[in-house]
Structures are given as C-alpha cells and as structure tokens.
Design a protein around this motif. Structure first.
Motif, PDB file in Angstrom:
ATOM      1  N   ASN A 298       4.417  10.043  -1.786  1.00 14.37           N
ATOM      2  CA  ASN A 298       4.891  10.679  -0.990  1.00 14.37           C
ATOM      3  C   ASN A 298       5.471  10.110   0.230  1.00 14.37           C
ATOM      4  N   ARG A 299       5.605   8.707   0.181  1.00 14.86           N
ATOM      5  CA  ARG A 299       6.304   7.933   1.129  1.00 14.86           C
ATOM      6  C   ARG A 299       7.679   8.185   1.122  1.00 14.86           C
ATOM      7  N   GLU A 325      -1.422  16.624  -2.840  1.00 10.69           N
ATOM      8  CA  GLU A 325      -0.700  16.504  -1.344  1.00 10.69           C
ATOM      9  C   GLU A 325      -1.777  16.057  -0.431  1.00 10.69           C
ATOM     10  N   SER A 327      -3.963  15.573   2.754  1.00 11.17           N
ATOM     11  CA  SER A 327      -3.991  16.310   4.074  1.00 11.17           C
ATOM     12  C   SER A 327      -3.687  15.238   5.241  1.00 11.17           C
ATOM     13  N   ASP A 328      -3.499  15.806   6.505  1.00  8.95           N
ATOM     14  CA  ASP A 328      -2.900  14.586   7.743  1.00  8.95           C
ATOM     15  C   ASP A 328      -4.481  14.286   8.094  1.00  8.95           C
ATOM     16  N   ASP A 329      -5.364  14.775   8.062  1.00 10.94           N
ATOM     17  CA  ASP A 329      -6.890  14.055   8.121  1.00 10.94           C
ATOM     18  C   ASP A 329      -6.958  13.019   7.379  1.00 10.94           C
ATOM     19  N   LEU A 331      -4.760  11.159   5.474  1.00 12.72           N
ATOM     20  CA  LEU A 331      -3.768  10.234   5.875  1.00 12.72           C
ATOM     21  C   LEU A 331      -4.228   9.485   7.314  1.00 12.72           C
ATOM     22  N   LYS A 332      -4.763  10.265   8.070  1.00  9.70           N
ATOM     23  CA  LYS A 332      -5.139   9.416   9.433  1.00  9.70           C
ATOM     24  C   LYS A 332      -6.216   8.548   9.087  1.00  9.70           C
ATOM     25  N   SER A 333      -6.992   8.706   8.206  1.00  9.36           N
ATOM     26  CA  SER A 333      -8.184   8.023   7.797  1.00  9.36           C
ATOM     27  C   SER A 333      -7.728   6.815   6.995  1.00  9.36           C
ATOM     28  N   GLU A 335      -4.936   5.233   7.253  1.00  8.52           N
ATOM     29  CA  GLU A 335      -4.529   4.401   8.343  1.00  8.52           C
ATOM     30  C   GLU A 335      -5.418   3.685   9.019  1.00  8.52           C
TER      31      GLU A 335
END
Length: 346
Positions: A298-299, A325, A327-329, A331-333, A335
C-alpha cells in the motif's frame, strides 16, 4: 488482485509479483511450474527472474530459473498472459556468465545476455529488462553509506542506455528498468533518456520492508515524481518478518539454515524490532508476514511487491496479503516501532 501501471507504459502489472530466485536451488522444476500455475490462477500476471538465478549464484546453476520458466511457457502456451521481467548481471568477477570473461554492462555483453535469456525462457521478447546492479561502485544491495571510488573503470551509463535502446528497437525487449540503484543513478538514466531520446527507465527493483525503509530517503520521491516505481524485493526481510526465526529458532530447510551468507536481517536490533512487529500483528488478529507485506503493498511509490515462496502454503498466504488493508492505528504503531531504530540492518 490489484494492478498498477508499469511506469509510463501501457502495461498493467499485478501488485503482487512472483519472485523466482529459489527455483533450481530450493525448488524443483515441477514445484516452479506448480507455483506459476497457482499464482496465475490468483491473478498474478507479473513474473520476475534473472539470468544469475537461482541464488546463491553458482556456475552449475546459473540460468536454471529462466530455464524452468521457459519449459512452463512452452508447455502452457500462455506467453500473452504474463508480463515477464528478467535481469542482466552487473560488473562481476564471476566469469561463467559471459564465457570466461568478466561480465560488464557494455553493449555486446547486454546483447549476448538478452539472447541467452530469450533462449532459456523460450520466448522471443522480454517485457521488462533490468540491470541487476550498477556498473559503478556505489551503495547498492541496501548498503547505507556511500564511499566514493576515484578514477574507476566503469562503463558509462550512456553507453549502456544506448545498447538497451538498440535492443528495444530490435523488439527483443519492450521496456527497461533498474535494480539495486541509487537516487543519483536513477535520475542520471532518466536525464540521459530524455536528452538523447533513449528508452526511459520504468522501475527500480530495490530492497524494501519494515526492516529496511532506506528507499524512502531519496528514491521514493523519484519514483512518484518520475513515474518510475519501486519493485520491492525482500519485503519479508528474507523471511525474518514472519517471526519464524525469533528466539533463536532455525526451521529446517529455511533459507537462513541453508545459506549462512544471508545474515543482513539477523542483527540483534532486527530481531528486537521483528518481535515488536509480530506482537503488533497478533494483537490485531493478523498474520505477521501478511501484515508486513500489506504495508509494502500500500505504499504510494510501490508499483509491485515481489514475493517468493518455497511451498504453495507460503505462496497462498503471501498473495492473500493483497486483500489486507491496515488501519490507521496499525500504521501509527508501525511508525512508532520504526522510529525506535530506523535502520537496524546496516
């Protein structure tokens, strides 16, 4: 399956690309054909190989992977169903690629390499022909630090590009790409292509994974702005991100158990971060390997994610990552974990 344009061409390639470098070493010809049939049935239309495969490179096996693909193409008669990519070796001390001569990126070497690949692949054209690594000394194969070499004997990029142009005109190759290349090298090829009306590079095949995000530093911008997307290899960091090597485990038949040369992703820091990624995946009900692949899929700068497998169970799992897919959570983790040690595998 999802598909994306290959550079500025009219080719739509599957976001999951079937890598082949174990065929002829860890996989038999029958297993290679089985993988090809399975992947094609799942919507994968992009196959990546190289004249030097399988890995590790040896004189007695060099070219065997292409031969396996060739016998499959001959048996299935489905050349129009796939987009076929292969690679020419860069400057190498191994002389078995060019008939007891050091391989280079001179025109005559590239022409010989293409002819040999076409013969092994049993086809009359290659969709994407890539330069496996640069002729010059630079920080390729994921090396971070650049150390300049003065007055080096290296084939000029323009000479190489002109030779590729002749091969495109001949119809033997359709498009050209890079591999293990830097931002400077990629932009130099693109500049010369524009200046001299030569074939434009459509892709860069470099390592990229949760444990190696060096591509983001300079090349990601090049990929997006120049429509020269990443074909990500080692998206599971040679299997490390599956978690199967955690706690000192060494599964029988795994790549790291068979070949001690593949140590790059086995650092203490790499295992420390892998444990965190594996825990994150499990906390969210995800398979660790599929989470790692979904991140790459997904980049924005990625055209295709080159997955590899030694059995159909692995292959099915890897291909199925296209349906995940994050989740935003999550992806945040990811990072937050990444920022603990951005480059754990120097």
């Amino acid at each position: 399956m999802q598909y994306r344009k290959l550079g500025r061409t009219d080719l739509d390639v599957s976001v999951i690309c079937l890598g082949t470098m174990t065929w002829g070493e860890q996989n038999t010809e029958a297993e290679a054909h089985e993988q090809l049939d399975f992947a094609l049935d799942k919507g994968v239309n992009f196959i990546d190989t190289a004249e030097m495969y399988p890995v590790p490179p040896k004189e007695e096996t060099a070219g065997r992977t292409e031969c396996y693909i060739g016998t499959w193409l001959k048996a299935r008669q489905n050349r129009d169903k796939i987009i076929l990519a292969t690679k020419a070796v860069g400057k190498s001390d191994n002389t078995f690629y060019r008939g007891n001569e050091q391989s280079r990126l001179h025109g005559r070497h590239l022409k010989a390499a293409v002819d040999d690949s076409l013969k092994r692949l049993q086809t009359d054209y290659i969709d994407l022909y890539q330069l496996h690594w640069p002729e010059r000394t630079t920080n390729y194969f994921g090396k971070l630090g650049y150390e300049h070499v003065e007055e080096e004997d290296a084939v000029e990029i323009l000479e190489t590009l002109e030779a590729l142009g002749e091969l495109v005109k001949s119809g033997k190759i359709r498009h050209v790409g890079l591999s293990n290349e830097t931002a400077w090298g990629t932009m130099r090829y693109l500049h010369l292509a524009d200046k001299y009306d030569l074939p434009r590079m459509v892709s860069v095949q470099n390592p990229y994974s949760l444990l190696n995000r060096s591509y983001e530093v300079g090349l990601a911008e090049v990929s997006i702005r120049e429509d020269c997307g990443l074909l990500a290899y080692s998206p599971l960091a040679m299997g490390v991100l599956s978690g199967k090597y955690l706690g000192g485990a060494m599964p029988e038949g795994s790549r790291l158990s068979l070949f001690t040369r593949f140590k790059r992703y086995s650092t203490e820091l790499a295992h420390e971060l892998t444990a965190k990624y594996v825990a994150l995946a499990k906390e969210n009900g995800l398979d660790p390997a599929q989470m790692a692949l979904a991140f790459v899929n997904n980049r924005r700068f990625v055209t295709s994610n080159i997955i590899g497998a030694t059995n159909l169970k692995q292959l099915e799992s890897n291909i199925s990552s296209i349906d995940i897919e994050l989740s935003d959570d999550i992806l945040k983790s990811i990072e937050e974990i990444h920022n603990l040690h951005p480059y754990p595998c120097p």
